[in-house]
Write a protein that holds these residues in place. Structure first.
Motif, PDB file in Angstrom:
ATOM      1  N   ASP A  52       7.341   5.724  51.332  1.00  0.00           N
ATOM      2  CA  ASP A  52       6.149   5.673  50.484  1.00  0.00           C
ATOM      3  C   ASP A  52       5.220   6.868  50.684  1.00  0.00           C
ATOM      4  O   ASP A  52       3.997   6.730  50.624  1.00  0.00           O
ATOM      5  CB  ASP A  52       5.367   4.375  50.729  1.00  0.00           C
ATOM      6  CG  ASP A  52       6.162   3.153  50.341  1.00  0.00           C
ATOM      7  OD1 ASP A  52       6.914   3.221  49.349  1.00  0.00           O
ATOM      8  OD2 ASP A  52       6.041   2.127  51.048  1.00  0.00           O
ATOM      9  N   LEU A 101      -0.602   3.509  51.107  1.00  0.00           N
ATOM     10  CA  LEU A 101      -0.917   2.466  52.086  1.00  0.00           C
ATOM     11  C   LEU A 101      -0.672   1.067  51.526  1.00  0.00           C
ATOM     12  O   LEU A 101      -0.135   0.209  52.201  1.00  0.00           O
ATOM     13  CB  LEU A 101      -2.364   2.608  52.550  1.00  0.00           C
ATOM     14  CG  LEU A 101      -2.731   3.957  53.177  1.00  0.00           C
ATOM     15  CD1 LEU A 101      -4.210   4.011  53.482  1.00  0.00           C
ATOM     16  CD2 LEU A 101      -1.896   4.200  54.424  1.00  0.00           C
ATOM     17  N   LYS A 102      -1.136   0.845  50.336  1.00  0.00           N
ATOM     18  CA  LYS A 102      -0.929  -0.399  49.603  1.00  0.00           C
ATOM     19  C   LYS A 102      -0.772  -0.013  48.145  1.00  0.00           C
ATOM     20  O   LYS A 102      -1.034   1.122  47.772  1.00  0.00           O
ATOM     21  CB  LYS A 102      -2.152  -1.323  49.746  1.00  0.00           C
ATOM     22  CG  LYS A 102      -2.344  -1.905  51.107  1.00  0.00           C
ATOM     23  CD  LYS A 102      -3.516  -2.879  51.083  1.00  0.00           C
ATOM     24  CE  LYS A 102      -3.673  -3.541  52.437  1.00  0.00           C
ATOM     25  NZ  LYS A 102      -4.757  -4.528  52.418  1.00  0.00           N
ATOM     26  N   GLN A 103      -0.406  -0.967  47.339  1.00  0.00           N
ATOM     27  CA  GLN A 103      -0.291  -0.667  45.919  1.00  0.00           C
ATOM     28  C   GLN A 103      -1.615  -0.094  45.411  1.00  0.00           C
ATOM     29  O   GLN A 103      -2.680  -0.680  45.649  1.00  0.00           O
ATOM     30  CB  GLN A 103       0.071  -1.934  45.143  1.00  0.00           C
ATOM     31  CG  GLN A 103       0.310  -1.673  43.681  1.00  0.00           C
ATOM     32  CD  GLN A 103       0.687  -2.945  42.939  1.00  0.00           C
ATOM     33  OE1 GLN A 103       0.726  -4.027  43.497  1.00  0.00           O
ATOM     34  NE2 GLN A 103       0.969  -2.790  41.667  1.00  0.00           N
ATOM     35  N   ASN A 104      -1.564   1.060  44.781  1.00  0.00           N
ATOM     36  CA  ASN A 104      -2.717   1.759  44.199  1.00  0.00           C
ATOM     37  C   ASN A 104      -3.645   2.406  45.224  1.00  0.00           C
ATOM     38  O   ASN A 104      -4.700   2.916  44.856  1.00  0.00           O
ATOM     39  CB  ASN A 104      -3.549   0.836  43.304  1.00  0.00           C
ATOM     40  CG  ASN A 104      -2.744   0.244  42.178  1.00  0.00           C
ATOM     41  OD1 ASN A 104      -1.721   0.790  41.785  1.00  0.00           O
ATOM     42  ND2 ASN A 104      -3.186  -0.870  41.657  1.00  0.00           N
ATOM     43  N   LEU A 105      -3.328   2.356  46.512  1.00  0.00           N
ATOM     44  CA  LEU A 105      -4.181   2.957  47.547  1.00  0.00           C
ATOM     45  C   LEU A 105      -3.379   4.039  48.280  1.00  0.00           C
ATOM     46  O   LEU A 105      -2.352   3.733  48.891  1.00  0.00           O
ATOM     47  CB  LEU A 105      -4.670   1.894  48.531  1.00  0.00           C
ATOM     48  CG  LEU A 105      -5.677   2.336  49.581  1.00  0.00           C
ATOM     49  CD1 LEU A 105      -6.971   2.810  48.922  1.00  0.00           C
ATOM     50  CD2 LEU A 105      -5.955   1.207  50.561  1.00  0.00           C
ATOM     51  N   ASN A 106      -3.866   5.291  48.207  1.00  0.00           N
ATOM     52  CA  ASN A 106      -3.128   6.417  48.760  1.00  0.00           C
ATOM     53  C   ASN A 106      -4.024   7.224  49.709  1.00  0.00           C
ATOM     54  O   ASN A 106      -5.201   7.439  49.433  1.00  0.00           O
ATOM     55  CB  ASN A 106      -2.648   7.321  47.619  1.00  0.00           C
ATOM     56  CG  ASN A 106      -1.627   8.323  48.067  1.00  0.00           C
ATOM     57  OD1 ASN A 106      -0.587   7.949  48.595  1.00  0.00           O
ATOM     58  ND2 ASN A 106      -1.914   9.591  47.871  1.00  0.00           N
ATOM     59  N   TYR A 152      -7.951   5.282  45.199  1.00  0.00           N
ATOM     60  CA  TYR A 152      -7.580   3.986  44.645  1.00  0.00           C
ATOM     61  C   TYR A 152      -7.567   4.130  43.131  1.00  0.00           C
ATOM     62  O   TYR A 152      -8.479   4.709  42.540  1.00  0.00           O
ATOM     63  CB  TYR A 152      -8.578   2.894  45.048  1.00  0.00           C
ATOM     64  CG  TYR A 152      -8.243   1.570  44.421  1.00  0.00           C
ATOM     65  CD1 TYR A 152      -7.265   0.753  44.971  1.00  0.00           C
ATOM     66  CD2 TYR A 152      -8.871   1.149  43.261  1.00  0.00           C
ATOM     67  CE1 TYR A 152      -6.918  -0.451  44.384  1.00  0.00           C
ATOM     68  CE2 TYR A 152      -8.537  -0.060  42.665  1.00  0.00           C
ATOM     69  CZ  TYR A 152      -7.559  -0.850  43.226  1.00  0.00           C
ATOM     70  OH  TYR A 152      -7.217  -2.048  42.643  1.00  0.00           O
ATOM     71  N   SER A 154      -6.497   1.997  39.360  1.00  0.00           N
ATOM     72  CA  SER A 154      -6.041   0.799  38.658  1.00  0.00           C
ATOM     73  C   SER A 154      -5.889   1.165  37.187  1.00  0.00           C
ATOM     74  O   SER A 154      -6.076   2.316  36.796  1.00  0.00           O
ATOM     75  CB  SER A 154      -7.040  -0.351  38.839  1.00  0.00           C
ATOM     76  OG  SER A 154      -8.211  -0.091  38.112  1.00  0.00           O
TER      77      SER A 154
END
Length: 170
Positions: A52, A101-106, A152, A154
């Protein structure tokens, strides 16, 4: 109160070599100039994909010729051009990473180190002229630091938090 001209042309090529576990990139640029020596700039980079995200390294050189204003001036009462300027040369090293890091968080971080030779100081006050002018600095300048970005996104909006630190010396 003066008529001056300056002619410059460039050609560039970028080569990308994607392999299974590593990517290479090479960028070459050749500058052709009527006043200054023709020079080449290069950039070598390597990207290592990780889960990822990616890790990258790069090395580059660049030449910045003096601008039209730095060479010929603008307002003779307040800024006098310097036709004897030399091109500025930089050598840069950079490495960094980008990680989801998580969906939509880089998270992205990069670290850099640059050496500048013949750096152009475009706001040097020359007491003999009684005006500002441009000149090449006598010693090398150094830039080092890092940049971080947390992003982030969305469907309807995006949000970034950025932090930079630069330590510049001459």
């Amino acid at each position: 109160d003066q008529i001056q001209s300056q002619n410059s042309k460039s050609i560039a090529i970028e080569l990308l070599f994607p392999l299974k576990f590593i990517n290479f990139e090479i960028l070459m640029r050749r500058n052709y100039n009527q006043k200054f020596e023709n020079k080449s700039n290069i950039r070598f980079g390597t990207v290592f994909p990780i889960n990822d995200g990616k890790f990258y390294l790069s090395y580059s050189t660049a030449v910045k010729n003096p601008s039209f204003t730095e060479r010929f001036g603008y307002y003779s009462e307040t800024f006098v051009g310097n036709p004897n300027l030399q091109p500025e040369i930089s050598i840069s090293h950079e490495f960094g990473f980008s990680k989801l890091l998580k969906q939509n968080l880089n998270l992205t971080s990069s670290f850099f180190y640059t050496i500048l030779k013949d750096e152009i100081n475009g706001s040097y006050y020359d007491s003999a002229l009684g005006a500002f002018t441009a000149r090449n600095k006598d010693r090398n300048s150094y830039r080092r630091g890092f940049e971080n970005k947390l992003s982030y996104s969305s469907k309807y909006y995006s949000f970034d938090i950025k932090h930079s630190f630069v330590d510049a010396t001459e």
